[in-house]
Write an enzyme that holds these catalytic residues in place. Structure first.
Site, PDB file in Angstrom:
ATOM      1  N   GLU A 181       0.844  -5.446  12.026  1.00 40.22           N
ATOM      2  CA  GLU A 181       1.543  -5.080  10.795  1.00 40.22           C
ATOM      3  C   GLU A 181       3.045  -5.041  11.078  1.00 40.22           C
ATOM      4  O   GLU A 181       3.470  -4.550  12.114  1.00 40.22           O
ATOM      5  CB  GLU A 181       1.081  -3.679  10.347  1.00 40.22           C
ATOM      6  N   HIS A 220       0.847  -1.195   0.000  1.00 43.07           N
ATOM      7  CA  HIS A 220       0.000   0.000   0.000  1.00 43.07           C
ATOM      8  C   HIS A 220       0.881   1.244   0.000  1.00 43.07           C
ATOM      9  O   HIS A 220       2.094   1.166   0.156  1.00 43.07           O
ATOM     10  CB  HIS A 220      -0.968   0.003   1.195  1.00 43.07           C
ATOM     11  N   HIS A 229       3.946  -5.113   3.475  1.00 46.88           N
ATOM     12  CA  HIS A 229       3.914  -5.565   4.870  1.00 46.88           C
ATOM     13  C   HIS A 229       3.491  -7.015   4.916  1.00 46.88           C
ATOM     14  O   HIS A 229       2.746  -7.497   4.051  1.00 46.88           O
ATOM     15  CB  HIS A 229       2.897  -4.770   5.694  1.00 46.88           C
ATOM     16  N   HIS A 254       4.785   0.267  -0.635  1.00 42.54           N
ATOM     17  CA  HIS A 254       5.679  -0.596   0.125  1.00 42.54           C
ATOM     18  C   HIS A 254       4.841  -1.751   0.673  1.00 42.54           C
ATOM     19  O   HIS A 254       3.611  -1.690   0.684  1.00 42.54           O
ATOM     20  CB  HIS A 254       6.368   0.176   1.261  1.00 42.54           C
TER      21      HIS A 254
END
Length: 138
Positions: free
Chosen positions: A137, A21, A48, A46
Site C-alpha cells: 500500500e 477507504h 491508495h 483517502h
C-alpha cells in the site's frame, strides 16, 4: 513423467489497483479512532495505490510445462478481485467491509483478497493452490 516427482514450483502474478477507504472502527469512540488511525480516519476517506502479488504453487504439468497458465491466473485475479476493488471505496462499495463493519486495513483487505482467490483457484484446478498474497500500500 509423474507430476508428483517434479519439484513444487511457485508462480507469482503482480497486479495494481487503486482504492479509497476510511480507517474507522465502530467499536471505538471517535477520539480513539482519531488517536489510532490519525489522518487516515478522515470522514471522507483517502486513497491508495496498491500492488498485489498473488503466488500459486503446484507441480509442473508434464504436457503443458506449467503449474498454471499465467493468463488464467490473471483472469481469476481480474474477475475475483480487481473488478471489485479497483477505483472503489472499500467501505462503501464492498459489502464485506460495509455490512460486516470490518475496518478496511491493509491486513483485512489482504484477508478479503485471499478469501476471494482461494476458492476460485481451487475451482480452476485441484493441483494448484494459492500459496501467498502480498499487498503493498502506498
Amino acid at each position: 513423467m509423474n507430476t508428483c516427482s517434479t519439484p513444487k514450483v511457485y508462480i507469482t502474478r503482480r497486479e495494481t489497483f487503486s482504492s479509497a477507504h476510511r480507517l474507522h472502527s465502530t467499536a471505538l469512540s471517535d477520539e480513539d479512532n482519531m488517536h489510532i488511525f490519525g489522518k487516515c480516519n478522515n470522514p471522507n476517506g483517502h486513497g491508495h495505490n496498491y500492488v498485489l502479488e498473488v503466488t500459486v504453487v503446484g507441480h509442473v504439468d508434464e504436457h503443458a510445462g506449467m503449474v498454471m497458465n499465467i493468463a488464467d491466473l490473471k483472469h481469476i485475479i481480474q474477475e475475483h478481485v480487481l473488478k471489485l476493488v479497483d477505483h472503489k471505496h472499500l467501505d462503501l462499495d464492498l459489502d464485506h467491509f460495509r455490512i460486516n463493519k470490518i475496518v478496511s486495513t491493509t491486513e483485512n483487505l489482504a484477508i478479503y483478497i485471499w478469501q476471494q482467490l482461494t476458492t476460485a483457484i481451487r475451482n480452476q484446478s485441484d493441483k494448484v493452490h494459492l500459496y501467498e498474497i502480498k499487498l503493498h500500500e502506498t
